[in-house]
Motif scaffolding. Sequence first.
Motif, PDB file in Angstrom:
ATOM      1  N   VAL A 166      88.699  64.938 -19.738  1.00 24.69           N
ATOM      2  CA  VAL A 166      88.086  66.072 -20.429  1.00 24.69           C
ATOM      3  C   VAL A 166      86.573  66.048 -20.181  1.00 24.69           C
ATOM      4  O   VAL A 166      86.056  65.157 -19.502  1.00 24.69           O
ATOM      5  N   ASN A 167      85.889  66.997 -20.747  1.00 24.95           N
ATOM      6  CA  ASN A 167      84.452  67.138 -20.515  1.00 24.95           C
ATOM      7  C   ASN A 167      83.649  66.020 -21.181  1.00 24.95           C
ATOM      8  O   ASN A 167      84.150  65.282 -22.034  1.00 24.95           O
ATOM      9  N   LEU A 172      81.872  60.926 -15.731  1.00 25.94           N
ATOM     10  CA  LEU A 172      82.828  62.009 -15.503  1.00 25.94           C
ATOM     11  C   LEU A 172      83.405  61.941 -14.086  1.00 25.94           C
ATOM     12  O   LEU A 172      84.624  61.998 -13.892  1.00 25.94           O
ATOM     13  N   ASN A 200      83.543  65.055 -25.123  1.00 23.75           N
ATOM     14  CA  ASN A 200      84.510  65.950 -25.761  1.00 23.75           C
ATOM     15  C   ASN A 200      85.645  65.180 -26.431  1.00 23.75           C
ATOM     16  O   ASN A 200      86.811  65.273 -26.027  1.00 23.75           O
TER      17      ASN A 200
END
Length: 252
Positions: free
Chosen positions: A234-235, A220, A238
């Motif tokens: 995005v997370n 991330l 996800n």
Amino acid sequence: MTVSELKSLLLQVKSGTVDLSEAHAQILALLRAAPFEDLGFARVDHHREIRQGFPEVILGLGKTPSQIAAIAERLVANGQTLLITRAKPEAFNAVQAVLPNATYNADACIIILQQGQIERGRGTILIASGGTADLPIAEEAAITAETMGNTVERVYDVGIAGLHRLLAEQDRLQSARVVIAIAGMEGALPSVVAGLVSVPVIAVPTSVGYGANFKGLAALLGMMNSCASGVAVVNIDNGFGAACIASLITHD
């Protein structure tokens, strides 16, 4: 009344087959109806398709099979397409008991029952994954995007440990309208992809990796610090969220 039914009604008014006053009454009835249905444990949003272009999606996590089945039954009864993410087989069994036409994709852990007409997106969403271990998240993105009316191409196991595998797919990368790049470990794939294409790249970090990967946190942070332009992140894990953004781009 679904979005497709509303469009059909307006076309009938335009052609003269439905009187304006009759159409007015139907639309007023739609607006007067509560935008959600209270089931006690859930408030089902029946107007989300009107606001956002696609019906409410059910997240299977944290819900019992009977709760999922009850929500699904009400969505389908109102003419909406059913999409349930992170669904376990026992949830599918409960849904299928009330909705026999529902189908289950075991790779993506998604339950689907398509209804009505979904507006087709323009162009192709290409989904690239770093490794086979990322396939569940990649398939979540792919099935979600397809259900939302998009043409999807898959380019799997093209991580940067063997860069030649990705470079061999340059024609498909260049022809996409948007790319979803999914990877764990250090999360370098989206940066490489974004350096090759002139379209938006949606980066999805996965929780795949060894100890210092911190269950996807390393990927991330790596993606958020991409030196290539045009990357949105995005997370962790996800795939669904990435597909929603990509679909908004193709439906713009």
